[in-house]
Write a protein that holds these residues in place. Structure first.
Motif, PDB file in Angstrom:
ATOM      1  N   SER A  27      -8.163 -73.313 -92.404  1.00 17.04           N
ATOM      2  CA  SER A  27      -7.900 -72.860 -91.097  1.00 17.04           C
ATOM      3  C   SER A  27      -9.079 -72.070 -90.414  1.00 17.04           C
ATOM      4  O   SER A  27      -9.343 -72.369 -89.327  1.00 17.04           O
ATOM      5  CB  SER A  27      -6.543 -72.108 -91.092  1.00 17.04           C
ATOM      6  N   ASP A  78     -11.255 -72.956 -87.024  1.00 17.99           N
ATOM      7  CA  ASP A  78     -11.428 -72.033 -85.850  1.00 17.99           C
ATOM      8  C   ASP A  78     -13.035 -71.874 -85.811  1.00 17.99           C
ATOM      9  O   ASP A  78     -13.340 -71.639 -84.765  1.00 17.99           O
ATOM     10  CB  ASP A  78     -10.529 -70.546 -86.285  1.00 17.99           C
ATOM     11  N   VAL A 132     -14.376 -74.923 -84.093  1.00 16.42           N
ATOM     12  CA  VAL A 132     -13.869 -74.930 -82.642  1.00 16.42           C
ATOM     13  C   VAL A 132     -14.788 -73.986 -81.629  1.00 16.42           C
ATOM     14  O   VAL A 132     -15.102 -74.473 -80.747  1.00 16.42           O
ATOM     15  CB  VAL A 132     -12.346 -74.580 -82.607  1.00 16.42           C
ATOM     16  N   ARG A 139     -11.729 -78.313 -78.191  1.00 17.25           N
ATOM     17  CA  ARG A 139     -10.313 -77.794 -77.902  1.00 17.25           C
ATOM     18  C   ARG A 139      -9.416 -77.765 -79.150  1.00 17.25           C
ATOM     19  O   ARG A 139      -9.513 -78.942 -79.923  1.00 17.25           O
ATOM     20  CB  ARG A 139      -9.786 -78.752 -76.704  1.00 17.25           C
ATOM     21  N   ARG A 140      -8.776 -76.597 -79.362  1.00 18.51           N
ATOM     22  CA  ARG A 140      -8.068 -76.690 -80.586  1.00 18.51           C
ATOM     23  C   ARG A 140      -7.124 -77.614 -80.790  1.00 18.51           C
ATOM     24  O   ARG A 140      -6.822 -78.154 -81.842  1.00 18.51           O
ATOM     25  CB  ARG A 140      -7.457 -75.228 -80.757  1.00 18.51           C
ATOM     26  N   ASP A 141      -6.580 -78.124 -79.534  1.00 21.92           N
ATOM     27  CA  ASP A 141      -5.602 -79.045 -79.850  1.00 21.92           C
ATOM     28  C   ASP A 141      -6.082 -80.555 -79.868  1.00 21.92           C
ATOM     29  O   ASP A 141      -5.350 -81.496 -80.119  1.00 21.92           O
ATOM     30  CB  ASP A 141      -4.720 -79.027 -78.649  1.00 21.92           C
TER      31      ASP A 141
END
Length: 219
Positions: free
Chosen positions: A174, A178, A181, A187-189
């Motif tokens: 994770s 991050d 990104v 974009r995180r999504d």
């Protein structure tokens, strides 16, 4: 895991497999044992795990794509940092309708991938000894198996793909996502994390993931 155990999973999860497809998968064990005796691309103590730790792990990308509509026929796929041919060769066996370029900067590794591909008669595979930035063309998809951290990998392939990246990675990633990104303008999504153990109930896959990154996610 022996071949018969692997074949049982394969035909359950990908019921369209032809006899030729199954024969090619069966040949992988002898081919990699032979090549690995000359050029070490798989840990020798892990050769008995070829089908579970390497072939099925590679095919997790196909399972992920199957759940997301599949690869469009005729798509071009770059396997960057392929080593001895993972994930590219198992994916090329399963998907003869796709065109694969297997690329690695280390000549002796690409020699193994090329030898295995030729022995299997994979007409949809090209093996290239090169660095990513020297290829000079775009692919629909980029696949890879944990060659480096994501924030290092993404700049190598920026502008080289039309549809997305499918990256095999393990552990707690994770923070790595991050970082990628933040550093690489995503974009995180646009980044999806899929735990392979949702597909295969095996403890070995419990912290192994397919990271799917959409091309539309670039800012």
């Amino acid at each position: 895991m022996n071949y018969k155990e692997f074949e049982s999973i394969l035909t359950r999860e990908f019921p369209g497999c032809t006899t030729e497809t199954l024969q090619r998968f069966q040949k992988l064990d002898a081919l990699y044992r032979d090549w690995n005796s000359r050029i070490n691309v798989i840990s020798r103590k892990d050769m008995d795990g070829l089908y579970s730790h390497h072939v099925l792990h590679s095919l997790a990308i196909a399972a992920y794509m199957k759940r997301n509509g599949g690869f469009p026929a005729g798509s071009s796929v770059l396997d960057l940092g392929t080593g001895g041919g993972f994930p590219g060769i198992p994916l090329a066996i399963l998907h003869p309708e796709l065109d694969f370029t297997l690329c690695d900067s280390i000549g002796k590794k690409i020699k193994v991938a090329s030898g295995v591909s030729e022995a299997l008669g994979l007409g949809n595979v090209e093996c290239v000894n090169a660095r990513a930035e020297s290829l000079g063309r775009k692919f629909d998809w980029v696949v890879s198996r944990a060659v480096t951290s994501l924030d290092n990998f993404l700049p190598w392939v920026k502008g080289s793909y039309n549809r997305g990246i499918l990256y095999l990675k393990g552990g707690d990633i994770s923070a790595e996502i991050d970082s990628a990104v933040a550093k690489c303008g995503l974009r995180r999504d646009s980044v999806e994390l899929w735990n392979i153990s949702e597909w295969l109930d095996d403890e070995w896959f419990s912290e192994k993931y397919v990271v799917g990154i959409s091309r539309q996610g670039e800012k």
